[in-house]
Design a protein around this motif. Structure first.
Motif, short mmCIF file in Angstrom:
data_model
loop_
_atom_site.label_atom_id
_atom_site.label_comp_id
_atom_site.label_asym_id
_atom_site.label_seq_id
_atom_site.Cartn_x
_atom_site.Cartn_y
_atom_site.Cartn_z
N GLN A 193 0.86 -1.18 0.00
CA GLN A 193 0.00 0.00 0.00
C GLN A 193 0.90 1.23 0.00
O GLN A 193 1.87 1.30 0.73
CB GLN A 193 -0.93 0.02 1.22
N ASN A 194 0.53 2.16 -0.86
CA ASN A 194 1.43 3.21 -1.23
C ASN A 194 0.77 4.53 -0.86
O ASN A 194 -0.41 4.70 -1.11
CB ASN A 194 1.56 3.06 -2.76
N GLN A 195 1.48 5.41 -0.24
CA GLN A 195 0.88 6.68 0.18
C GLN A 195 0.24 7.40 -1.00
O GLN A 195 0.87 7.59 -2.03
CB GLN A 195 1.95 7.57 0.78
N GLY A 196 -1.00 7.79 -0.81
CA GLY A 196 -1.66 8.57 -1.86
C GLY A 196 -2.33 7.72 -2.92
O GLY A 196 -2.94 8.27 -3.84
N MET A 197 -2.21 6.40 -2.85
CA MET A 197 -2.91 5.55 -3.82
C MET A 197 -3.36 4.28 -3.11
O MET A 197 -2.54 3.51 -2.61
CB MET A 197 -1.98 5.18 -4.99
N LEU A 198 -4.67 4.10 -3.05
CA LEU A 198 -5.21 2.89 -2.44
C LEU A 198 -5.17 1.76 -3.47
O LEU A 198 -5.66 1.93 -4.59
CB LEU A 198 -6.66 3.12 -2.00
N LEU A 199 -4.59 0.63 -3.10
CA LEU A 199 -4.50 -0.50 -4.03
C LEU A 199 -5.48 -1.59 -3.63
O LEU A 199 -5.52 -2.00 -2.46
CB LEU A 199 -3.07 -1.04 -4.06
N ILE A 200 -6.28 -2.03 -4.59
CA ILE A 200 -7.22 -3.13 -4.37
C ILE A 200 -6.66 -4.32 -5.12
O ILE A 200 -6.43 -4.25 -6.33
CB ILE A 200 -8.63 -2.77 -4.90
N GLN A 201 -6.41 -5.42 -4.42
CA GLN A 201 -5.76 -6.56 -5.07
C GLN A 201 -6.65 -7.15 -6.16
O GLN A 201 -7.84 -7.37 -5.95
CB GLN A 201 -5.43 -7.64 -4.04
N GLY A 202 -6.05 -7.41 -7.32
CA GLY A 202 -6.84 -7.93 -8.43
C GLY A 202 -6.06 -8.90 -9.30
O GLY A 202 -4.84 -9.06 -9.15
N GLY A 227 -11.01 -10.06 -11.55
CA GLY A 227 -11.23 -10.51 -10.16
C GLY A 227 -10.76 -9.40 -9.25
O GLY A 227 -9.61 -8.97 -9.30
N LEU A 228 -11.67 -8.92 -8.40
CA LEU A 228 -11.38 -7.76 -7.54
C LEU A 228 -11.35 -8.16 -6.08
O LEU A 228 -12.13 -9.03 -5.68
CB LEU A 228 -12.53 -6.75 -7.66
N ASP A 229 -10.53 -7.45 -5.31
CA ASP A 229 -10.42 -7.72 -3.88
C ASP A 229 -10.03 -9.19 -3.67
O ASP A 229 -10.60 -9.89 -2.83
CB ASP A 229 -11.74 -7.38 -3.17
N ILE A 230 -9.09 -9.62 -4.48
CA ILE A 230 -8.61 -11.01 -4.44
C ILE A 230 -7.74 -11.19 -3.19
O ILE A 230 -6.74 -10.49 -3.03
CB ILE A 230 -7.76 -11.29 -5.72
N LYS A 231 -8.17 -12.08 -2.32
CA LYS A 231 -7.40 -12.28 -1.09
C LYS A 231 -6.49 -13.48 -1.23
O LYS A 231 -5.53 -13.65 -0.49
CB LYS A 231 -8.36 -12.46 0.08
N ARG A 239 -13.96 -17.03 -2.07
CA ARG A 239 -12.74 -16.57 -1.39
C ARG A 239 -12.82 -15.08 -1.06
O ARG A 239 -11.81 -14.44 -0.79
CB ARG A 239 -11.53 -16.84 -2.29
N GLY A 240 -14.04 -14.50 -1.14
CA GLY A 240 -14.24 -13.12 -0.70
C GLY A 240 -14.03 -12.06 -1.76
O GLY A 240 -14.06 -10.87 -1.46
N GLY A 241 -13.82 -12.47 -3.00
CA GLY A 241 -13.60 -11.50 -4.08
C GLY A 241 -14.88 -11.22 -4.86
O GLY A 241 -15.94 -11.78 -4.57
N MET A 266 -15.00 -1.07 -1.71
CA MET A 266 -15.64 -2.29 -2.24
C MET A 266 -17.13 -2.32 -1.86
O MET A 266 -17.96 -2.71 -2.68
CB MET A 266 -14.93 -3.55 -1.72
N GLU A 267 -17.46 -1.91 -0.64
CA GLU A 267 -18.88 -1.89 -0.23
C GLU A 267 -19.67 -0.95 -1.13
O GLU A 267 -20.77 -1.27 -1.58
CB GLU A 267 -19.02 -1.45 1.24
N SER A 268 -19.10 0.23 -1.41
CA SER A 268 -19.79 1.20 -2.28
C SER A 268 -19.95 0.63 -3.70
O SER A 268 -21.01 0.78 -4.31
CB SER A 268 -19.03 2.52 -2.33
N ILE A 269 -18.89 -0.01 -4.20
CA ILE A 269 -18.97 -0.57 -5.55
C ILE A 269 -20.06 -1.64 -5.61
O ILE A 269 -20.87 -1.68 -6.53
CB ILE A 269 -17.59 -1.15 -5.97
#
Ligand SMILES: [Zn+2]
Ligand SMILES: [Zn+2]
Length: 310
Positions: free
Chosen positions: A61-70, A88-92, A124-126, A220-223
């Motif tokens: 995770q990088n300052q100023g950019m939120l990363l969603i695993q995909g 595949g979004l929010d891949i855990k 798997r929660g994605g 993710m909840e909003s999406i």
């Protein structure tokens, strides 16, 4: 008639700009993950999903950019013998491809039915977005052969700049008219590919998400609730439904269309020199659903999710 719509314009929170489909050097993109993140940060994006083909690219995770695993997941064989691509979004947990095999599903990737892939990711929660259906030559039978995906890419920048197959509005309406409330995403599918007759595919599309917080869970909840709109240019500033009226405010645009099944709906075109900033549509009562799209003077579009009526 009751409108069924999670309206992002009246929801609490702030707007965040993001791209959910991005490639890096870890597959066929031209830039490293770090340079890709920097590129989007400089272009004013707040969140990004790195979705390399058939593998998970992990970046801190990088300052100023939120990363969603995909991860971009290839699977299945379509009616016309092509394949399905899913974002595949929010891949855990990575869906590992080992050569032609997907070990966790014990099959070759093209033998994995799209429903099996959707179920594997969701269990798997994605979440899954159906990528570029027009580019993939998916038919109506194909897009109805599986369910549980939250949306489709109504616009894909690289599919547009490479072969002019960026738009998938008809595929979207095909789902909506059958009552499937699928959301419309606008994604770059960025590879940083370009040449002297092809525009770069980076930073040309986005979604604007209304969220209480810039964090993976909240975005993710909003999406998942549809609290966003998709764009590759225009800003949609407001959308109000009151009585039989739908009011829309935008940045200056040359057209605003209210898309509904059959011959319902209406397109408003600015025929005089001044572009529109506001349009009001009267609901006739037969529409079943209405989604709004607009186009600016450079031909760039934006799309709201669909309002259903019952
Ligand atoms: Zn793809
Ligand atoms: Zn892709």
């Amino acid at each position: 008639m009751e409108a069924r719509f999670n309206n992002p314009f009246t929801a609490e929170g702030n707007w965040f700009k993001g791209n959910l489909h991005t490639h890096t050097k870890n597959s066929d993109g031209a830039l490293s993950p770090e340079d890709t993140v920097r590129q989007y940060k400089e272009a004013g994006y707040h969140f990004l999903s790195l979705t390399d083909h058939c593998r998970l690219t992990e970046v801190e995770q990088n300052q100023g950019m939120l990363l969603i695993q995909g991860e971009e997941l290839h699977c299945g064989t379509s009616e016309q013998k092509f394949n399905f691509h899913f974002v595949g979004l929010d891949i855990k947990e990575e869906i590992v491809y080992s050569g032609d095999e997907i070990p966790v599903l014990k099959k070759k990737w093209w033998e994995v039915h799209p429903q099996e892939m959707i179920d594997a990711v969701k269990s798997r929660g994605g979440e899954i977005i159906l990528a570029h259906p027009y580019w993939s030559a998916l038919t109506t039978n194909d897009i109805f052969s599986c369910q549980g995906y939250i949306g489709i890419e109504v616009f894909n920048t690289t599919c547009y700049h490479s072969i002019d197959k960026g738009y998938s509005m008809t595929h979207w309406d095909d789902l909506l008219v059958r009552g499937r409330n699928i959301f419309g995403f606008s994604s770059d599918d960025c590879h940083n590919h370009f040449n002297d007759h092809r525009q770069n595919d980076a930073c040309g599309a986005w979604i604007m998400v209304k969220s209480k917080k810039l964090a993976v869970r909240e975005i993710m909840e909003s999406i998942k609730k549809g609290l966003f709109y998709a764009s590759c240019g225009p800003e949609i500033k407001d959308l109000k439904i009151s009585g039989d009226k739908i009011f829309v405010a935008t940045s200056p645009v040359k057209s605003v269309s209210f898309i509904a099944p059959n011959g319902w709906g209406e397109m408003f075109t600015a025929l005089k020199r001044e572009p529109f900033r506001e349009v009001e549509y009267r609901i006739r009562g037969q529409e079943r659903y209405i989604r709004i799209q607009c186009m600016d003077t450079q031909g760039r579009m934006a799309w709201t999710n669909a309002i259903f009526f019952e």
